[in-house]
Motif scaffolding. Structure first.
Motif, short mmCIF file in Angstrom:
data_model
loop_
_atom_site.label_atom_id
_atom_site.label_comp_id
_atom_site.label_asym_id
_atom_site.label_seq_id
_atom_site.Cartn_x
_atom_site.Cartn_y
_atom_site.Cartn_z
N ALA A 125 -70.12 70.48 -23.89
CA ALA A 125 -70.81 69.19 -24.06
C ALA A 125 -71.77 69.32 -25.25
O ALA A 125 -72.78 70.03 -25.16
CB ALA A 125 -71.57 68.83 -22.80
N ILE A 126 -71.46 68.68 -26.34
CA ILE A 126 -72.25 68.79 -27.56
C ILE A 126 -72.80 67.41 -27.93
O ILE A 126 -72.05 66.45 -28.08
CB ILE A 126 -71.43 69.33 -28.75
CG1 ILE A 126 -70.75 70.65 -28.38
CG2 ILE A 126 -72.30 69.46 -29.99
CD1 ILE A 126 -71.70 71.80 -28.10
N THR A 127 -74.12 67.34 -28.08
CA THR A 127 -74.77 66.11 -28.52
C THR A 127 -75.66 66.43 -29.71
O THR A 127 -76.40 67.42 -29.69
CB THR A 127 -75.66 65.51 -27.41
OG1 THR A 127 -74.85 65.23 -26.27
CG2 THR A 127 -76.34 64.23 -27.88
N ILE A 164 -68.17 64.16 -31.62
CA ILE A 164 -69.44 64.67 -31.08
C ILE A 164 -70.24 63.50 -30.52
O ILE A 164 -70.32 62.43 -31.12
CB ILE A 164 -70.24 65.35 -32.21
CG1 ILE A 164 -69.44 66.51 -32.83
CG2 ILE A 164 -71.59 65.84 -31.69
CD1 ILE A 164 -69.97 66.96 -34.16
N THR A 165 -70.85 63.70 -29.35
CA THR A 165 -71.72 62.68 -28.78
C THR A 165 -72.95 62.51 -29.66
O THR A 165 -73.56 63.49 -30.09
CB THR A 165 -72.15 63.08 -27.36
OG1 THR A 165 -70.98 63.21 -26.55
CG2 THR A 165 -73.07 62.04 -26.75
N VAL A 166 -73.30 61.25 -29.92
CA VAL A 166 -74.41 60.96 -30.83
C VAL A 166 -75.57 60.36 -30.05
O VAL A 166 -75.41 59.39 -29.29
CB VAL A 166 -73.98 59.96 -31.93
CG1 VAL A 166 -75.16 59.67 -32.87
CG2 VAL A 166 -72.81 60.50 -32.73
N VAL A 194 -73.40 54.96 -31.53
CA VAL A 194 -74.41 55.72 -30.79
C VAL A 194 -74.04 55.69 -29.32
O VAL A 194 -73.68 54.64 -28.78
CB VAL A 194 -75.81 55.11 -31.00
CG1 VAL A 194 -76.83 55.71 -30.06
CG2 VAL A 194 -76.25 55.29 -32.46
N HIS A 195 -74.12 56.85 -28.67
CA HIS A 195 -73.80 56.94 -27.25
C HIS A 195 -75.05 56.93 -26.37
O HIS A 195 -75.04 56.37 -25.28
CB HIS A 195 -73.02 58.23 -26.97
CG HIS A 195 -71.78 58.37 -27.79
ND1 HIS A 195 -71.74 59.09 -28.97
CD2 HIS A 195 -70.54 57.86 -27.63
CE1 HIS A 195 -70.52 59.03 -29.48
NE2 HIS A 195 -69.78 58.30 -28.69
N VAL A 196 -76.11 57.60 -26.85
CA VAL A 196 -77.32 57.79 -26.06
C VAL A 196 -78.53 57.42 -26.93
O VAL A 196 -78.58 57.79 -28.11
CB VAL A 196 -77.45 59.26 -25.59
CG1 VAL A 196 -78.75 59.46 -24.82
CG2 VAL A 196 -76.27 59.65 -24.72
N LEU A 197 -79.49 56.73 -26.33
CA LEU A 197 -80.68 56.32 -27.06
C LEU A 197 -81.92 56.75 -26.30
O LEU A 197 -82.01 56.60 -25.08
CB LEU A 197 -80.68 54.80 -27.23
CG LEU A 197 -81.82 54.18 -28.04
CD1 LEU A 197 -81.79 54.66 -29.48
CD2 LEU A 197 -81.73 52.65 -27.99
N LYS A 198 -82.89 57.30 -27.02
CA LYS A 198 -84.19 57.62 -26.46
C LYS A 198 -85.23 56.74 -27.15
O LYS A 198 -85.33 56.72 -28.37
CB LYS A 198 -84.55 59.09 -26.68
CG LYS A 198 -83.72 60.06 -25.85
CD LYS A 198 -84.17 61.49 -26.07
CE LYS A 198 -83.38 62.46 -25.20
NZ LYS A 198 -83.79 63.87 -25.44
N PRO A 242 -74.08 47.14 -24.43
CA PRO A 242 -74.20 47.56 -23.03
C PRO A 242 -73.78 48.99 -22.75
O PRO A 242 -74.26 49.60 -21.79
CB PRO A 242 -73.30 46.56 -22.29
CG PRO A 242 -73.22 45.37 -23.18
CD PRO A 242 -73.28 45.90 -24.57
N ASP A 243 -72.87 49.55 -23.54
CA ASP A 243 -72.40 50.90 -23.24
C ASP A 243 -73.33 51.99 -23.76
O ASP A 243 -73.10 53.18 -23.49
CB ASP A 243 -70.99 51.10 -23.81
CG ASP A 243 -70.96 51.01 -25.32
OD1 ASP A 243 -71.24 49.91 -25.85
OD2 ASP A 243 -70.64 52.01 -25.99
N ILE A 244 -74.37 51.63 -24.51
CA ILE A 244 -75.33 52.65 -24.96
C ILE A 244 -76.25 53.00 -23.81
O ILE A 244 -76.89 52.14 -23.22
CB ILE A 244 -76.15 52.14 -26.17
CG1 ILE A 244 -75.23 51.88 -27.37
CG2 ILE A 244 -77.23 53.15 -26.54
CD1 ILE A 244 -75.96 51.30 -28.57
N GLN A 245 -76.29 54.27 -23.49
CA GLN A 245 -77.13 54.74 -22.37
C GLN A 245 -78.55 55.00 -22.88
O GLN A 245 -78.75 55.79 -23.80
CB GLN A 245 -76.55 56.02 -21.78
CG GLN A 245 -77.40 56.61 -20.67
CD GLN A 245 -76.88 57.96 -20.21
OE1 GLN A 245 -75.81 58.40 -20.61
NE2 GLN A 245 -77.65 58.63 -19.36
#
Length: 284
Positions: A125-127, A164-166, A194-198, A242-245
């Motif tokens: 699992a690579i981000t 790669i997960t972004v 983008v897959h994940v947002l902080k 909606p799919d961005i976590q």
């Protein structure tokens, strides 16, 4: 059955091109790295030692969970490729580490690095988490970021194309950004793979250039109360694809370093207030 996974932060001794003169000096105006580094993360310790200490903290409560090695401090792709490989593979060799999260800047990745990480992503699992911070070039210049939004767009697209997960980081409430500008970030980020947002609320921290700017130019800043910020991030979320976590809504600086805003809340207390407001707005 779902597997519990915990990130273990690592300080691998990297610096930043916005500090050593390659891009700039002094760093980003908001940055004090002490605000988010756990106590066990010391660059004098090896990657293995830091993972051992990090896992030791969590193992008593969650003996069977797996781990992501989170290269967090400064710019974690800012070194020759062979050194990066050595550090990353040392982490992946540790039992129960199933992947990497790598925090970096969008101007510090190469095709060669992405080729390598794309290969790792076939088995781990690579981000890659990019500090985007704002989609407004005027803001990026004001905070001495050292790159523009086009640079972030290219890095995000190139990374996703390598399988790669972004991840992306945004700071909400940067100086001279109003509500409309902040909500526009959601729309611009949604156009990217983008897959994940902080998300991070702006925090004024001692020892930073931004703290000095706040004293000199307080009208540049809009510091939100916790309730105002919750409504802001919920409006932001409604404009986001909606799919961005959203992995994080806030960050917490140590009390001794924090100038403002001081909400006096622990993470779980913020989460409770957020869920309550979501129910009130019919968003659950």
């Amino acid at each position: 059955m779902k597997q519990r996974i915990q990130k273990i932060s690592i300080h691998a001794g990297f610096t930043c091109p916005n500090r050593d003169g390659r891009v700039g000096t002094g760093g980003c105006t908001y940055c004090n790295n002490q605000t988010f580094v756990p106590g066990y993360c010391q660059p004098a310790k090896t990657v293995t030692q830091q993972i051992e200490e990090g896992i030791g903290f969590f193992r008593k409560k969650y003996p069977d969970q797996k781990y992501i090695a989170y290269f967090q401090s400064y710019t974690n792709t800012y070194a020759p490729l062979e050194r990066l490989k050595s550090l990353y593979e040392e982490a992946l060799a540790f039992p129960d580490v199933i992947g990497l999260a790598i925090g970096t800047r969008p101007d510090c990745v190469s095709d060669e690095l992405l080729d390598y990480l794309g290969g790792l992503a076939e088995n781990y699992a690579i981000t890659v988490e990019y500090g985007v911070e704002s989609t407004c070039d005027a803001t990026l210049r004001l905070i001495n970021r050292g790159h523009d939004f086009a640079c972030a767009q290219k890095a995000i697209r190139d990374t996703a194309e390598h399988g790669i997960t972004v991840g992306a980081h945004l700071i909400l409430g940067l100086p001279q950004e109003n509500r409309e500008m902040i909500l526009a970030h959601a729309e611009r980020i949604s156009e990217l793979p983008v897959h994940v947002l902080k998300l991070h609320q702006l925090q004024l921290v001692r020892g930073t250039k931004m703290a000095e700017q706040y004293q000199a130019h307080p009208k540049w800043f809009r510091l939100y109360s916790v309730d105002e910020y919750i409504d802001l991030v919920l409006d932001f979320r409604e404009k986001l694809r909606p799919d961005i976590q959203i992995e994080r809504y806030i960050s917490q600086s140590p009390p001794e370093l924090l100038i403002a805003p001081d909400w006096g809340l622990k993470n779980y207390e913020f989460a409770d207030k957020l869920r309550k407001r979501m129910r009130e707005r019919g968003l659950e």
